[in-house]
Structure formats: structure tokens, C-alpha cells
Design a protein around this motif. Sequence first.
Motif, PDB file in Angstrom:
ATOM      1  N   ARG A  38      19.248  11.256  67.604  1.00  0.00           N
ATOM      2  CA  ARG A  38      18.248  10.483  67.353  1.00  0.00           C
ATOM      3  C   ARG A  38      17.091  11.735  67.059  1.00  0.00           C
ATOM      4  O   ARG A  38      16.818  12.514  67.717  1.00  0.00           O
ATOM      5  CB  ARG A  38      17.639   9.713  68.451  1.00  0.00           C
ATOM      6  N   ASN A  40      13.054  11.963  65.850  1.00  0.00           N
ATOM      7  CA  ASN A  40      11.749  11.748  65.751  1.00  0.00           C
ATOM      8  C   ASN A  40      10.691  12.616  65.420  1.00  0.00           C
ATOM      9  O   ASN A  40      10.941  13.856  65.751  1.00  0.00           O
ATOM     10  CB  ASN A  40      11.187  10.816  67.034  1.00  0.00           C
ATOM     11  N   ILE A 142      18.548   7.775  62.957  1.00  0.00           N
ATOM     12  CA  ILE A 142      19.754   7.883  63.951  1.00  0.00           C
ATOM     13  C   ILE A 142      20.972   8.346  62.928  1.00  0.00           C
ATOM     14  O   ILE A 142      21.399   7.988  61.808  1.00  0.00           O
ATOM     15  CB  ILE A 142      20.157   6.432  64.451  1.00  0.00           C
ATOM     16  N   TYR A 171      17.643   6.459  58.548  1.00  0.00           N
ATOM     17  CA  TYR A 171      16.312   7.000  58.467  1.00  0.00           C
ATOM     18  C   TYR A 171      15.129   6.483  57.912  1.00  0.00           C
ATOM     19  O   TYR A 171      15.357   5.639  56.738  1.00  0.00           O
ATOM     20  CB  TYR A 171      16.244   8.510  58.192  1.00  0.00           C
TER      21      TYR A 171
END
Length: 339
Positions: A38, A40, A142, A171
Motif C-alpha cells: 500500500r 500513500n 495498491i 493508483y
Amino acid sequence: MINMEKLFYDLSDKLFNSLLNQEKLLIGIKGEKSQFIRFNQSKVRQSGIIEDAKLELCLINNSRTCSGSFTLSGNINSDELKSFEELSRLRREISGLPRDPFIVLPKDTGSSREIFEGDLLPFDKSVGSLSPSMKGCDLAGIWASGHIYIGNANSSGQRHWFETDSFSLDYSLITPSEKMVKATFAGNNWNQLEYEKYMAHSISKLRMMEKQPRKIDPGFYRTYIAPAGVADIINMFSWGGIGEASIQQGNSSLSKMRKGKERLSPCFSLSEDFTTGLVPRFNDNGELAPERLDLILSGALKNTLISSRTAKEYGLKTNFASEGENLRSPVLAAGDLQE
């Protein structure tokens, strides 16, 4: 390494040999060994490898069905014990269930074995291969990559086995004002150069999103929908749309197309195509769908997805769709516009 195909068939044979008179059994397995990461703000927030498998049993007796499932351990002795415990539970519960007038009994219509090997990023190289191209952007998404397998067997002697390798980076790139560019880079064979070009193209779209927006007055406009948006629209055809049961029951938005009163654009053609090797042709009943089935051709409804259950209920010929009659491997015909 555990041979899950052998484990599945060993367990299946033991269960089939224990069946009582008139009992029929469907057995399925679904498993994977996959890496998930994951992202971010273009940084790794979670990373892990999942190795998991589930065995599914469906007992049929006296026009009644009862289903159950459990997670496999990979140990033949403990999995065999758990399998017989689950079969015993189904036997206890099935007598209290109502009869199904449209029950589909398992048959032996032929077996299959398909293995699609891909060329994936090694798990320990994923972050190093993915991250540099994201540098300088706010990316949330992801990464999923690995090996999946699906098996199906029934007490009539039919067997199916399917394996495939695939990867997907799903994404969104985000501007400071929270405008987004959505994209998915996916396939079976990893190509680092193609990935870097794909990501650079997404970033160029993001730079366009940072420009001062124009106000558009209400009215009619030609609109471009990106591939990710088109995929969402196509998925809606599975919401009681292209399934025969929905049309028969009057719940489908395509019902008027069946009567010939309405057509979609002549530019629109949709088919179910399993030649991509991403999903198996067999459904949960072990029935093999055609390799390719045209559904909508040049805007006209040609075929619907018909499960064996729907075929039995309405006196039709099945094309071995899933019981939910949803799209499993949709392919939209390409157009001729330059992007």
C-alpha cells in the motif's frame, strides 16, 4: 513447496469415496501466493505476502443443497480431518432445508487444466522497481502481484484446474487541490520500461489537472471517458443487466433491446472472452463456458449470460454463465479515435 493441485485432488477423492446413496458433492478450491503493498504520498505504508487457500463444499441430496467452506493448512492429515468434519456438518443441516425445483445436478462434461505462467517482479525487487517513477508526486494506491489457482471437482468425475500469474498497480495521483488522475497498470509479464512510460503519461495528465479550470455552462458536449471510467461502466452490465434471469424477470435495463425496440450506439460491441487467461472458463458448478461469446454487436443485443439454473427455469439453452450471470472476462471492442 506444497503441491496444492495434488492436495486438492487427494482430498476430493477421499470425500467422493465416502458419499452415501444419492449424495452428490461439488468441491472447489481458491488460493493465492501474492504480495500486497500500500502506497500513500508515494511512500510504502504497508507491505506483506499472503499465502492462503480455501476449500468449498456443496452437498446435494434429495433436491436440497447445503454449502460450507474452511481455510486449508496445507497439511494433508489435518485438512482431511477438517474436510470430513465439514461434510458431516452439511449432512446434519441439509435435511432441514427446502427443496430446490431448479437445482442443477453435477455432471461430467469433460475436464480441463490451464496454466498461464507470467514473468512477474520478484517480491524483493518490487519497491525498488516501482518507487522511483513516483518520485515528486502524491500517489495513493495498491500493488498486488502473485500466483492464484482455482480448482473444481465433482462426484461425477469432472475435474478442472486453473493457475495464472498477474500483477496490478491500481493508483491515484493527487494535486494539492485534491484533483485526481486514476489509472491501473496491470498484466502478466512485467516490463520496467513500459511501466515507467505509463507512469510518466499519468504524471503528464496530473500536470494538466493543475491548470486553472474553465467554467463550462450547462449543455451537451462530447465527452472522453478514460479507460478506468469505461471499466466501471462495463461492470454495471453485471448489475442485473446482461443476465438472462434479470431480463426474464423484467429487472434489466436491456429488456427493450431484447424486443428490438432499442439499440446502443453502433460503435459499441461487448463480448465475454476467456482467451486472456486472467480467469478460468469454468464456473462454480464446473461448467465450461465458450472461449468467446458475443453479447452486444454493433449496438444490438445478440446474446445474454445464461446459467444452467436459469436455463432450467425458463426452458432455454445454457451458455454456462456463473450462477449470478455476471461478466467474468468482459472485452470491449476498440474504436478508431485517436486519444
